[in-house]
Scaffold this motif. Structure first.
Motif, PDB file in Angstrom:
ATOM      1  N   UNK A 271      -6.562   5.197  -4.332  1.00 26.48           N
ATOM      2  CA  UNK A 271      -6.342   5.383  -2.919  1.00 26.48           C
ATOM      3  C   UNK A 271      -6.505   3.914  -2.156  1.00 26.48           C
ATOM      4  N   UNK A 272      -5.504   3.623  -1.384  1.00 24.58           N
ATOM      5  CA  UNK A 272      -5.365   2.535  -0.469  1.00 24.58           C
ATOM      6  C   UNK A 272      -5.756   2.948   0.902  1.00 24.58           C
ATOM      7  N   UNK A 273      -6.781   2.326   1.483  1.00 28.32           N
ATOM      8  CA  UNK A 273      -6.983   2.683   3.063  1.00 28.32           C
ATOM      9  C   UNK A 273      -6.669   1.376   3.891  1.00 28.32           C
ATOM     10  N   UNK A 274      -5.877   1.604   4.932  1.00 28.10           N
ATOM     11  CA  UNK A 274      -5.131   0.451   5.774  1.00 28.10           C
ATOM     12  C   UNK A 274      -5.816   0.882   7.146  1.00 28.10           C
ATOM     13  N   UNK A 298      10.176   7.519  -4.608  1.00 30.21           N
ATOM     14  CA  UNK A 298      11.188   6.529  -4.857  1.00 30.21           C
ATOM     15  C   UNK A 298      10.109   5.233  -5.215  1.00 30.21           C
ATOM     16  N   UNK A 299       9.128   5.130  -4.684  1.00 28.43           N
ATOM     17  CA  UNK A 299       7.955   3.805  -4.832  1.00 28.43           C
ATOM     18  C   UNK A 299       6.818   4.355  -5.280  1.00 28.43           C
ATOM     19  N   UNK A 300       5.730   3.675  -5.487  1.00 27.77           N
ATOM     20  CA  UNK A 300       4.490   4.093  -6.132  1.00 27.77           C
ATOM     21  C   UNK A 300       3.586   5.146  -5.375  1.00 27.77           C
ATOM     22  N   UNK A 301       3.999   5.452  -3.982  1.00 34.16           N
ATOM     23  CA  UNK A 301       3.233   6.018  -3.125  1.00 34.16           C
ATOM     24  C   UNK A 301       3.598   7.340  -3.373  1.00 34.16           C
ATOM     25  N   UNK A 321      -6.354   5.317  10.676  1.00 31.76           N
ATOM     26  CA  UNK A 321      -6.632   5.146   9.302  1.00 31.76           C
ATOM     27  C   UNK A 321      -5.549   5.576   8.351  1.00 31.76           C
ATOM     28  N   UNK A 322      -5.048   4.901   7.795  1.00 32.90           N
ATOM     29  CA  UNK A 322      -3.849   5.407   6.780  1.00 32.90           C
ATOM     30  C   UNK A 322      -4.374   5.350   5.411  1.00 32.90           C
ATOM     31  N   UNK A 323      -4.245   6.553   4.652  1.00 31.62           N
ATOM     32  CA  UNK A 323      -4.471   6.372   3.113  1.00 31.62           C
ATOM     33  C   UNK A 323      -3.160   6.393   2.307  1.00 31.62           C
ATOM     34  N   UNK A 324      -2.982   5.838   1.391  1.00 31.76           N
ATOM     35  CA  UNK A 324      -1.749   6.174   0.308  1.00 31.76           C
ATOM     36  C   UNK A 324      -2.359   6.214  -1.175  1.00 31.76           C
ATOM     37  N   UNK A 325      -1.699   7.141  -1.983  1.00 35.84           N
ATOM     38  CA  UNK A 325      -2.168   7.254  -3.030  1.00 35.84           C
ATOM     39  C   UNK A 325      -1.235   7.086  -4.258  1.00 35.84           C
ATOM     40  N   UNK A 333       1.628   2.758 -11.311  1.00 34.68           N
ATOM     41  CA  UNK A 333       0.152   3.467 -10.543  1.00 34.68           C
ATOM     42  C   UNK A 333      -0.707   2.180 -10.108  1.00 34.68           C
ATOM     43  N   UNK A 334      -0.632   0.947 -10.673  1.00 38.94           N
ATOM     44  CA  UNK A 334      -1.582  -0.174 -10.403  1.00 38.94           C
ATOM     45  C   UNK A 334      -0.450  -1.037  -9.625  1.00 38.94           C
TER      46      UNK A 334
END
Ligand SMILES: Cc1cc2nc3c(=O)[nH]c(=O)nc-3n(C[C@H](O)[C@H](O)[C@H](O)COP(=O)(O)OP(=O)(O)OC[C@H]3O[C@@H](n4cnc5c(N)ncnc54)[C@H](O)[C@@H]3O)c2cc1C
Length: 418
Positions: A271-274, A298-301, A321-325, A333-334
């Motif tokens: 999880x990326x938190x922005x 279409x992409x990693x998210x 706050x935005x999360x991306x999985x 995945x990485x």
């Protein structure tokens, strides 16, 4: 003797187990390797933002949550009941028509809910929706993929919505999970509105720990557990402890460290938190990307959400706050920050170059793989007085971890009662 029972691991399973044992009148010591309770349910506070260690939600419709968690005290902030689905350049909000009536017409006419798919879903899920025992007591099971195919659920509802949503929930896009387990998960989503506690997900295990008579011994890893003449001896970083029995509730990846059992297979995600600039407005819904021809992103998210729209307490006032999985089982995945940022620019249709990364959680062992088979395996004795439990012995979920802990507590209390 230092206690009647030593519980190793202060995740949800260990904490629920300890609570049961104390309620049975037993003296319990809980040892936890980490610096706080919660296990996989932890929250980092970064610059006033609450970033859970891997995006997850609390579903109050889980029977175990309703029974053992004071949900009102957690002040849940609800997500929308539905999702935003991105297919190529099109973005569609699918929402529960009664809870979100203003999206009803768009939902019905979206083309993502073909009638044959809806009928197939009703056949596939209906019995479990009416009674969970249709899944928990089923005598047969198969993979999710085979089961949905056999039910004739093969159109856009499956490809663009369900498969993408479930991949994020299961941390696995293979379709190899148990169909009955997924039926139970979907039942919970249909019956409840998942949300986030005001103080973050970690508030839930902290509530369980606060109810214990003896505080959890943090920073105290167990190194060995062995049966001795009158009970068990647990070697810990804080010295040896003796008790009449032990519960090993250490999470799937650590089971083999302390017991003869093999570590169960797990799936992982990141999880990326922005901190988002501008106003990414998606309302309180999860955004799923199903833009790849044939389904999936279409992409990693795989999914993303403006968490602060659903849970304002997760961001300082006026900030987003935005999360991306991403899924670790996927080739991307990485994916690095640049790729994830670019993907989010496409998904939100806004510049993300100035979005600041607050945290990036790589959770290799998010969930035990839940292969087809009996849903409830129950805790397992690996010694005369040593019992292993955790979500890997039940369903891979908050519900499963709590039930696993409860069953372990009851089994140990019964054995000690003779
Ligand atoms: C990113 C993510 C998203 C999720 N999303 C959801 C969701 O939306 N809904 C849902 O229902 N479930 C979700 N889950 C699953 C849910 O959080 C888990 O099923 C549950 O928390 C597992 O609890 P547990 O007690 O079995 O194990 P754990 O939480 O893994 O607890 C094990 C504990 O044992 C400790 N330990 C390990 N080794 C030792 C040792 N040697 N000595 C002492 N202590 C030790 C660990 O530090 C840990 O605290 C998610 C999980 C993750 C990670």
């Amino acid at each position: 003797m230092d206690a009647d029972v030593i519980v190793i691991g202060a995740g949800l399973a260990g904490l629920r187990s300890a609570r049961h044992l104390e309620q049975a009148g037993l003296a319990v010591v809980v040892v936890e390797a980490a610096d706080a309770v919660g296990g996989r349910v932890r929250t980092d506070v970064v610059d006033g933002f609450r970033c859970d260690r891997g995006f997850q939600v609390l579903n109050p419709a889980y029977p175990a949550v309703a029974r053992w968690i004071d949900v009102a005290a957690l002040q849940l902030q609800d997500f929308g009941v539905g999702a935003i689905v991105r297919t190529g350049a099109t973005t569609t909000t699918l929402a529960h028509p009664l809870r979100h009536p203003r999206h009803a017409l768009r939902t019905i006419t979206s083309g993502l809910l073909p009638v044959p798919d809806l009928l197939a879903l009703a056949r596939w899920l209906g019995p479990t929706l009416l009674d969970a025992r249709a899944a928990t007591r089923a005598t047969s099971d198969e993979t999710l993929r085979a089961s949905l195919d056999a039910a004739g659920l093969t159109g856009r509802l499956r490809r663009d919505v369900l498969d993408t949503f479930l991949a994020g929930v299961l941390a696995d896009s293979s379709g190899d999970a148990s169909a009955n387990y997924v039926r139970l998960l979907l039942r919970s989503f249909a019956l409840g509105a998942p949300g986030l506690p005001r103080e973050g997900m970690q508030a839930m295990p902290e509530q369980l720990a606060a109810g214990l008579r003896e505080p959890v011994r943090l920073g105290t890893a167990a190194r060995e557990v062995r049966d001795v003449a009158d009970g068990v001896e647990v070697t810990t970083d804080g010295g040896a402890l003796r008790a009449r029995a032990a519960v090993v509730a250490v999470g799937p990846q650590h089971v083999a460290d302390l017991t003869p059992l093999r570590a169960p297979e797990t799936h992982g995600l990141t999880t990326w938190w922005f901190r988002a600039t501008g106003e990414p407005r998606t309302g309180p819904f999860l955004l799923l990307d199903a833009s790849r021809p044939g389904g999936g992103p279409a992409g990693p998210v795989w999914n993303t959400a403006v968490i602060s729209e659903a849970a304002p307490s997760y961001a300082p006032p006026g900030q987003h706050l935005v999360q991306a999985t991403t899924l670790l089982g996927e080739p991307d995945g990485h994916a690095g920050e640049h790729e994830v940022r670019r993907d989010l620019a496409r998904l939100y249709g806004t510049a993300t170059a100035r979005w600041e990364v607050l945290a990036h959680h790589v959770v290799h062992h998010t969930l035990p793989a839940q292969a087809p088979g009996p849903i409830r395996r129950g805790p397992i004795w690996t010694g005369e007085r040593v019992l292993v439990t955790g979500d890997h012995r039940e369903t891979a979920s908050i519900q499963g971890a709590l039930v696993a802990g409860e069953h372990a507590g009851a089994a140990v209390a019964a054995r000690l009662a003779g």
